[in-house]
Motif scaffolding. Structure first.
Motif, short mmCIF file in Angstrom:
data_model
loop_
_atom_site.label_atom_id
_atom_site.label_comp_id
_atom_site.label_asym_id
_atom_site.label_seq_id
_atom_site.Cartn_x
_atom_site.Cartn_y
_atom_site.Cartn_z
N ASP A 24 -0.52 8.23 4.25
CA ASP A 24 -0.23 6.61 5.05
C ASP A 24 -0.71 6.43 6.18
OD1 ASP A 24 0.66 4.57 4.91
OD2 ASP A 24 2.44 4.39 4.25
N LYS A 67 1.26 -1.10 0.01
CA LYS A 67 -0.42 -0.04 0.16
C LYS A 67 0.38 1.67 0.11
CE LYS A 67 -1.67 -1.45 3.71
NZ LYS A 67 -0.87 -2.37 4.04
N SER A 68 1.46 1.26 0.70
CA SER A 68 2.87 2.83 0.91
C SER A 68 3.67 2.71 -0.11
CB SER A 68 3.05 2.43 2.12
OG SER A 68 2.77 2.44 3.84
N VAL A 79 -4.46 5.18 3.01
CA VAL A 79 -3.72 3.92 3.79
C VAL A 79 -4.24 4.17 4.91
CG1 VAL A 79 -1.98 2.58 3.91
CG2 VAL A 79 -2.05 3.70 2.06
#
Length: 489
Positions: free
Chosen positions: A422, A313-314, A454
């Motif tokens: 994030d 995701k990051s 995220v």
């Protein structure tokens, strides 16, 4: 005091000069007990853990007394407790970046703890380290460095190191932040394992689900004072103090859904995307994180990305922002955007600030670079609930939640077209979470800017998303089930 008491604090306080940051906290824990600390960001929860350890910054002074396994010492006598570190008393700090040695691979850090703290032989320590990594879902990370792990993976590695010495008293500061539901439940089970093994646990958390699952005692802190205490499940079910009621009411599960001002009606398909990507692929060490991914983000979108820790995701956000190259595929930005129009709000706020520079200087540098008037920066800080006096401190001298709110204000001074956030609120209490997200969304709506978020929190995703994607282990990316977006009044 009874010899069966494992950990106790009597009128524990923390002071800087003549100012009290934490006042008169007392508790007593026996084998099998758990104490959960809830409270606002900056209320003194982490300071309490550091005072119990005897590891406060030099500018701070502890008062009261601490009892470890029947032995009492003055809270300000740090040397009396230091020989018990790791063996009797262990701390899992809030920031994995501060808990793990960046120059050592993960497995040697674990085996060293087993060998030097627990007293295992070299071979047994290495075997124990590999077992710990297997249990934490990190068998492939044994030879990696901490900076090669995702935030959630680093959190699990730090927890394994904290427990490796076999301490019966564990202080866990935000042990589930940045973890998906599976690993959050795994961490709760690990804490309960310490209890079942005859130990006791003090848990600092902003996650009310964790407090409910653990049960036991609960203390609620506000501005350094204990405002409510009692059985955890009873307090959360029927809070008596106004601040506790605010905490419970601000849980993301209770947030109303909020429509984007720029997306209150169906999106115009002719709108050019702020950012688009075609055929995007990225992997590390031969492991694909995502492959053949197409993305379009338009002004006003709130694009939420979810998935298990370590699934990319990051990394996806970093590739889209140009912070790392894609293996394949192309990324295009809308024409006319400045190079700084895409901004990242980091999961680990400590790593995003110069450690030896005051927060005021960091913010002034950004404001000057982007021609943002200083009063506007102060207005953002006020909306975030950040006291101006904190700006004289360095990043390590404020709480993780306070630092994340400063980081959010810093990002907004740039007036971005897209913010990649994030896990931006994982270090904030529910009240601060709700307030910070409202400020962020208001600011982006005012500018018609987009958000890529995220989060592991399904409730938060439900409340803010206009689009949702789920990154699945193995490199497959699937859109989450569509949900109708409506504006709640």
């Amino acid at each position: 005091m009874s010899a069966s008491v494992l950990l106790a604090a009597d009128n524990l306080g923390v002071h800087v000069g003549n100012k009290a940051l934490l006042r008169d906290v007392s508790f007593s824990l026996r084998p099998g007990d758990v104490l959960t600390l809830l409270g606002e960001s900056g209320a003194g929860k982490s300071l309490l853990a550091q005072a119990v350890m005897g590891n406060l910054p030099s500018a701070l002074r502890a008062s009261g007394s601490v009892t470890l396994d029947g032995t009492q010492s003055r809270a300000d006598d740090a040397r009396a407790r230091r020989p018990r570190w790791g063996r009797t008393l262990a701390l899992l700090p809030q920031e994995p970046s501060l808990a793990l040695d960046p120059l050592m691979r993960i497995a040697p850090q674990l085996s060293e703890t087993h060998e030097l703290v627990r007293g295992a032989s070299f071979d047994d320590a290495e075997a124990a380290a590999l077992r710990d990594l297997q249990a934490a879902g990190l068998p492939a990370s044994a030879r990696q460095y901490p900076w090669q792990l995702s935030g959630g993976m680093a959190q699990r590695a730090a927890a394994a190191v904290a427990c490796a010495g076999g301490a019966r008293i564990l202080l866990a500061d935000e042990p589930t932040k940045g973890l998906d539901a599976h690993w959050r439940d795994h961490t709760v089970a690990m804490l309960q394992g310490v209890q079942r093994g005859g130990g006791c646990v003090v848990v600092i958390t902003h996650d009310l689900r964790v407090a409910q699952a653990l049960g036991g005692q609960l203390i609620v802190l506000c501005a350094g004072d204990v405002v409510e205490r009692g059985d955890a499940r009873a307090v959360l079910a029927d809070p008596q103090h106004a601040f506790t009621r605010r905490l419970v009411a601000a849980d993301p599960a209770r947030w109303p859904r909020r429509a984007s001002a720029a997306k209150a009606h169906a999106a115009d398909s002719t709108d050019a995307p702020v950012l688009s990507a075609q055929g995007l692929s990225k992997g590390f060490g031969g492991k694909p994180l995502f492959d053949g991914l197409d993305v379009q983000i338009r002004a006003g979108d709130r694009f939420v990305v979810q998935g298990a820790s370590g699934t990319g995701k990051s990394t996806l956000g970093n590739v889209l922002l140009g912070l790392m190259p894609a293996d394949r595929g192309t990324v295009r930005r809308a024409a006319g955007l400045h190079a700084t129009a895409f901004q990242k709000l980091y999961q680990d706020p400590v790593a995003s600030f110069a450690p030896q520079v005051s927060l005021a200087q960091s913010l002034r540098d950004v404001a000057a670079r982007h021609r943002c008037a200083w009063p506007e920066v102060l207005r953002l800080l006020d909306r975030m609930g950040v006291p101006h006096e904190l700006l004289a401190r360095r990043p390590a001298q404020v709480s993780g939640g306070e630092l994340q709110r400063v980081a959010l204000a810093r990002v907004l001074t740039v007036q971005p077209a897209l913010v990649f956030a994030d896990e931006p609120t994982s270090r904030l209490d529910p009240v601060s979470q709700q307030e910070a997200m409202a400020v962020l969304l208001d600011a982006l709506d005012e500018r018609g800017a987009a958000l890529m978020l995220v989060t592991h929190d399904d409730d938060m995703a439900n409340a803010v998303a206009t689009q949702r994607w789920h990154i699945v282990q193995g490199g497959v990316s699937l859109p989450a089930p569509a949900r109708p977006l409506r504006s709640d009044t």
